[in-house]
Design an enzyme around this catalytic site. Structure first.
Site, PDB file in Angstrom:
ATOM      1  N   GLY A  10     -45.856  73.510 -74.596  1.00 32.01           N
ATOM      2  CA  GLY A  10     -46.023  72.072 -74.453  1.00 32.01           C
ATOM      3  C   GLY A  10     -44.887  71.597 -73.550  1.00 32.01           C
ATOM      4  O   GLY A  10     -43.721  71.930 -73.800  1.00 32.01           O
TER       5      GLY A  10
ATOM      6  N   GLN B 173     -55.000  76.660 -78.480  1.00 37.02           N
ATOM      7  CA  GLN B 173     -54.020  75.679 -78.978  1.00 37.02           C
ATOM      8  C   GLN B 173     -54.694  74.589 -79.810  1.00 37.02           C
ATOM      9  O   GLN B 173     -54.101  74.056 -80.741  1.00 37.02           O
ATOM     10  CB  GLN B 173     -53.260  75.025 -77.795  1.00 37.02           C
ATOM     11  CG  GLN B 173     -52.273  75.940 -77.114  1.00 37.02           C
ATOM     12  CD  GLN B 173     -52.901  76.671 -75.930  1.00 37.02           C
ATOM     13  OE1 GLN B 173     -54.104  76.938 -75.925  1.00 37.02           O
ATOM     14  NE2 GLN B 173     -52.096  77.019 -74.947  1.00 37.02           N
TER      15      GLN B 173
ATOM     16  N   ASP C  31     -48.867  68.127 -68.093  1.00 39.47           N
ATOM     17  CA  ASP C  31     -47.778  69.032 -67.711  1.00 39.47           C
ATOM     18  C   ASP C  31     -47.065  68.547 -66.467  1.00 39.47           C
ATOM     19  O   ASP C  31     -45.884  68.823 -66.271  1.00 39.47           O
ATOM     20  CB  ASP C  31     -48.304  70.451 -67.500  1.00 39.47           C
ATOM     21  CG  ASP C  31     -48.290  71.192 -68.815  1.00 39.47           C
ATOM     22  OD1 ASP C  31     -49.173  70.898 -69.648  1.00 39.47           O
ATOM     23  OD2 ASP C  31     -47.381  72.005 -69.040  1.00 39.47           O
TER      24      ASP C  31
ATOM     25  N   LYS D 155     -53.772  71.216 -69.536  1.00 39.73           N
ATOM     26  CA  LYS D 155     -54.435  72.464 -69.950  1.00 39.73           C
ATOM     27  C   LYS D 155     -55.815  72.623 -69.321  1.00 39.73           C
ATOM     28  O   LYS D 155     -56.582  71.676 -69.216  1.00 39.73           O
ATOM     29  CB  LYS D 155     -54.539  72.472 -71.479  1.00 39.73           C
ATOM     30  CG  LYS D 155     -55.165  73.687 -72.112  1.00 39.73           C
ATOM     31  CD  LYS D 155     -54.598  74.999 -71.648  1.00 39.73           C
ATOM     32  CE  LYS D 155     -53.110  75.137 -71.903  1.00 39.73           C
ATOM     33  NZ  LYS D 155     -52.531  76.262 -71.110  1.00 39.73           N
TER      34      LYS D 155
HETATM   35  O1  MRU Z   1     -49.905  76.248 -72.034  1.00 38.66           O
HETATM   36  P1  MRU Z   1     -49.403  75.184 -72.952  1.00 38.66           P
HETATM   37  O2  MRU Z   1     -49.861  75.358 -74.361  1.00 38.66           O
HETATM   38  O3  MRU Z   1     -47.908  74.975 -72.845  1.00 38.66           O
HETATM   39  O4  MRU Z   1     -50.084  73.867 -72.401  1.00 38.66           O
HETATM   40  C1  MRU Z   1     -49.780  72.644 -72.989  1.00 38.66           C
HETATM   41  C2  MRU Z   1     -50.560  71.500 -72.483  1.00 38.66           C
HETATM   42  O5  MRU Z   1     -51.367  71.607 -71.604  1.00 38.66           O
HETATM   43  C3  MRU Z   1     -50.218  70.173 -73.085  1.00 38.66           C
HETATM   44  O6  MRU Z   1     -51.339  69.341 -73.097  1.00 38.66           O
HETATM   45  C4  MRU Z   1     -49.123  69.507 -72.242  1.00 38.66           C
HETATM   46  O7  MRU Z   1     -48.026  70.356 -72.069  1.00 38.66           O
HETATM   47  C5  MRU Z   1     -48.665  68.247 -72.840  1.00 38.66           C
HETATM   48  S1  MRU Z   1     -47.779  68.488 -74.337  1.00 38.66           S
HETATM   49  C6  MRU Z   1     -47.308  66.977 -74.852  1.00 38.66           C
END
Ligand code: MRU
Length: 351
Positions: free
Chosen positions: A50, A199, A240, A251
């Protein structure tokens, strides 16, 4: 936040305690990490994940790495520190919050370069703690702003996991939903499983259960079915990386949801602290998208689901163009189109 009985990231004075997100929901395992190399591996392996949580862990990684450097010369110290920052910065390429944290630690190193090695080490720990606090505070504020957009009785679709686990604070998308519930609104959540690493199925369900928010778990491909039946009031996702024009990386599968939301007249919101915004990138085309190990697609929880030797792609994120986004919810307020102008005003107001 009321009743959050788990701490995704906790600073213990000389080490970092994290919940191992790869083990959830079956096991609640905590890891105590005191080497920057272990923090870098935890980020790469998604034990901590995240965007905001990655940034916070990265900052502590640099501070811990600095603490362990045993040299007398300042030049040698700064050189080793540079290598540590590089290692942390190259763990995951898309999460803007990671680069924000690395840049903030580097700025501190520059301003303290005339201080003693011991003073720099102490200052780096203090700065990591501040970055952690700031992220928690930002998600608290943005959750408050975002909750205003949620009507009593709403059903909200979210994607991946953007809760306390992903932010170490309230959460972004999930923070808004949790805040709305705390305000006494009745809310329900639809959470797609979020292949390949699940997730949504593993982490969002775990957090929603703890927050006592009712939810329905679906597979990613069921989103259109549910949106077209009229039962979903809004889609809220985290981010991200958000570029100067509002394009948003999140994601993989987020873009599909945004297109489906538009087609079905459902508002699509992005929730993120301003530390996720990168004004140096003009548009989503400039975002570096992480390509992960094909084994994450060919296997589910270690079990192979296809033939050996197939060609496989595994981009971890996609980019939703700004014109699909009804609003971006930040700790400084809610911005709407024209994003180019409004995001600039928002971020410049902070300087
Ligand atoms: O690959 P990840 O699990 O780190 O991806 C996370 C996401 O895509 C979240 O939606 C994003 O980081 C926002 S978290 C508040």
């Amino acid at each position: 936040m009321k009743n959050l009985n788990y701490r995704p990231i906790e600073w213990l004075g000389d080490r970092l305690k994290i919940i191992d997100q790869t083990k959830l929901p079956r096991e609640e395992v905590y890891l105590e990490l005191s080497r920057y190399q272990d923090i870098a591996s935890a980020i790469k392996e998604l034990k901590v994940r995240g965007a905001p949580a990655i940034g916070v862990a990265g900052a502590y990684g640099i501070a811990l790495g600095a603490r362990k450097i045993q040299v007398r010369s300042k030049d040698n110290f700064l050189e080793k520190l540079q290598t540590i920052s590089q290692t942390i910065a190259t763990t995951r390429p898309t999460a803007r919050n990671l680069f924000y944290a690395v840049e903030r630690m580097s700025r501190l190193i520059n301003t303290k370069s005339n201080k003693s090695i011991t003073e720099i080490k102490t200052a780096l720990i203090e700065e990591a703690i501040k970055i952690h606090r700031d992220e928690i505070e930002a998600t608290r504020k943005l959750s408050q702003f975002g909750a205003k957009l949620i009507k009593d009785g709403s059903t909200i679709l979210t994607h991946c996991n953007a809760g306390p686990l992903a932010t170490t604070g309230y959460g972004t998308a999930l923070g808004i939903i949790i805040r709305a519930k705390e305000q006494g609104k009745k809310v329900k959540v639809i959470t797609p499983e979020t292949r390949p690493l699940l997730q949504g199925a593993r982490l969002t369900t775990w957090e929603l259960k703890r927050a006592r928010i009712p939810f329905t778990l679906i597979t990613d491909s069921m989103a259109g079915y549910f949106m077209s039946r009229g039962g979903i009031n809004s889609v809220i996702v985290g981010a991200d990386c958000i570029t100067a024009n509002g394009d948003t990386a999140n994601k993989i599968g987020t873009y599909t949801l945004a297109v489906l939301a538009k087609e079905n007249g459902i508002p699509f919101y992005v929730a993120a602290p301003t530390t996720t915004i990168d004004l140096s990138l003009a548009s989503g085309k400039e975002i570096s998208i992480e390509q992960r190990n094909p084994a994450e697609v060919t296997h589910i929880q270690g079990v192979s689901i296809t033939h050996e030797g197939n060609e496989v792609a595994n981009p971890a994120f996609d980019v939703t163009p700004a014109n699909y986004i009804a609003a971006i919810i930040t700790e400084l307020g809610i911005v709407r189109s024209p994003y180019e102008e409004r995001i600039g005003e928002l971020c410049r107001g902070q300087e």
